[in-house]
Design a protein around this motif. Structure first.
Motif, mmCIF file in Angstrom:
data_model
loop_
_atom_site.group_PDB
_atom_site.id
_atom_site.type_symbol
_atom_site.label_atom_id
_atom_site.label_comp_id
_atom_site.label_asym_id
_atom_site.label_seq_id
_atom_site.Cartn_x
_atom_site.Cartn_y
_atom_site.Cartn_z
ATOM 1 N N GLY A 34 1.648 -8.385 -10.528
ATOM 2 C CA GLY A 34 2.689 -8.003 -11.471
ATOM 3 C C GLY A 34 2.446 -6.704 -12.199
ATOM 4 N N VAL A 35 1.346 -6.007 -11.899
ATOM 5 C CA VAL A 35 1.025 -4.749 -12.572
ATOM 6 C C VAL A 35 1.247 -3.618 -11.581
ATOM 7 C CG1 VAL A 35 -0.739 -3.452 -13.817
ATOM 8 C CG2 VAL A 35 -0.709 -5.951 -13.954
ATOM 9 N N THR A 36 1.992 -2.596 -11.984
ATOM 10 C CA THR A 36 2.285 -1.468 -11.097
ATOM 11 C C THR A 36 1.848 -0.155 -11.739
ATOM 12 O OG1 THR A 36 4.524 -1.224 -11.992
ATOM 13 C CG2 THR A 36 4.258 -2.658 -10.064
ATOM 14 N N GLY A 37 1.743 0.869 -10.904
ATOM 15 C CA GLY A 37 1.451 2.210 -11.389
ATOM 16 C C GLY A 37 0.131 2.779 -10.916
ATOM 17 N N GLY A 38 -0.856 1.930 -10.603
ATOM 18 C CA GLY A 38 -2.127 2.417 -10.094
ATOM 19 C C GLY A 38 -3.271 2.267 -11.072
ATOM 20 N N LEU A 39 -4.505 2.213 -10.515
ATOM 21 C CA LEU A 39 -5.726 2.025 -11.295
ATOM 22 C C LEU A 39 -6.539 3.312 -11.286
ATOM 23 C CD1 LEU A 39 -7.050 -0.477 -12.741
ATOM 24 C CD2 LEU A 39 -8.565 -0.624 -10.769
#
Length: 194
Positions: free
Chosen positions: A117-122
């Motif tokens: 559920g987490v998007t955008g990148g690490l």
């Protein structure tokens, strides 16, 4: 035609080769040049064009700008592997996942520790060996939403490692650089600075 150079930060590390001796590798992300990472064997000083061990791209990989890290998972005979740890990097594609990427440096096999559920990148990670056994126990990294994550690495089954958010931030202030770790000056444990 516009050309974009490979621009990720570089890491050089020595790893056990699986046979007698050690070898030296160089690894970096593609930066704006390509989505993914590459690993070179630079043990020998000779200038040749066959130093590429492997390149990882596609899937969850985004544009990796920060420095990948190298550490060992596990420390018992027959159950340890030198591993590349990298945030999956950033991408403009909607729904780009946020994941810690583990790549076994002996086989090139990849493990993706996605944050559901987490998007955008690490971002680039920092590694912690908390018990001085030469094996990575914890990994810390930030994300594009301003959050900080801690991964508890399972030495017997890295794919079963557990992640938890330890700081909820602001998407207007993404955590794009690798955190730093220091021993707490007065209490047992560590400080994570980001």
């Amino acid at each position: 035609q516009v050309s974009t150079a490979v621009g990720g930060e570089i890491t050089v590390a020595s790893i056990e080769s699986g046979g007698p001796g050690w070898r030296t590798i160089l690894t970096s992300g593609g930066g704006e040049g390509f989505a993914g990472v590459y690993v070179l064997d630079v043990t020998e000083a000779a200038i040749t064009d066959d130093k590429l061990l492997f390149e990882k791209s596609g899937g969850a990989w985004g544009h990796v700008h920060g420095r990948p890290r190298v550490g060992r998972i596990g420390n018992s005979p027959g159950n340890s592997s030198w591993t590349l740890f990298s945030g999956n990097g950033y991408h403009t594609a909607p729904g780009h996942p946020t994941a810690l990427m583990l790549v076994d440096l002996a086989t090139g096999n990849q493990t993706v520790l996605s944050l559901p559920g987490v998007t955008g990148g690490l971002s680039a990670p920092v590694l912690l060996d908390s018990n001085a056994d030469d094996s990575v126990d914890f990994v810390f990294a930030g994300d594009a939403n301003g959050d900080l994550w801690m991964f508890l690495i399972d030495p017997r089954n890295p794919a079963g490692s557990v992640a938890g958010r330890i700081y909820r931030g602001d998407p207007q202030r993404p955590v794009v650089h690798a955190p730093a770790i220091a021993r707490h000056p007065q209490e047992p444990g560590y400080l994570v600075v980001f």
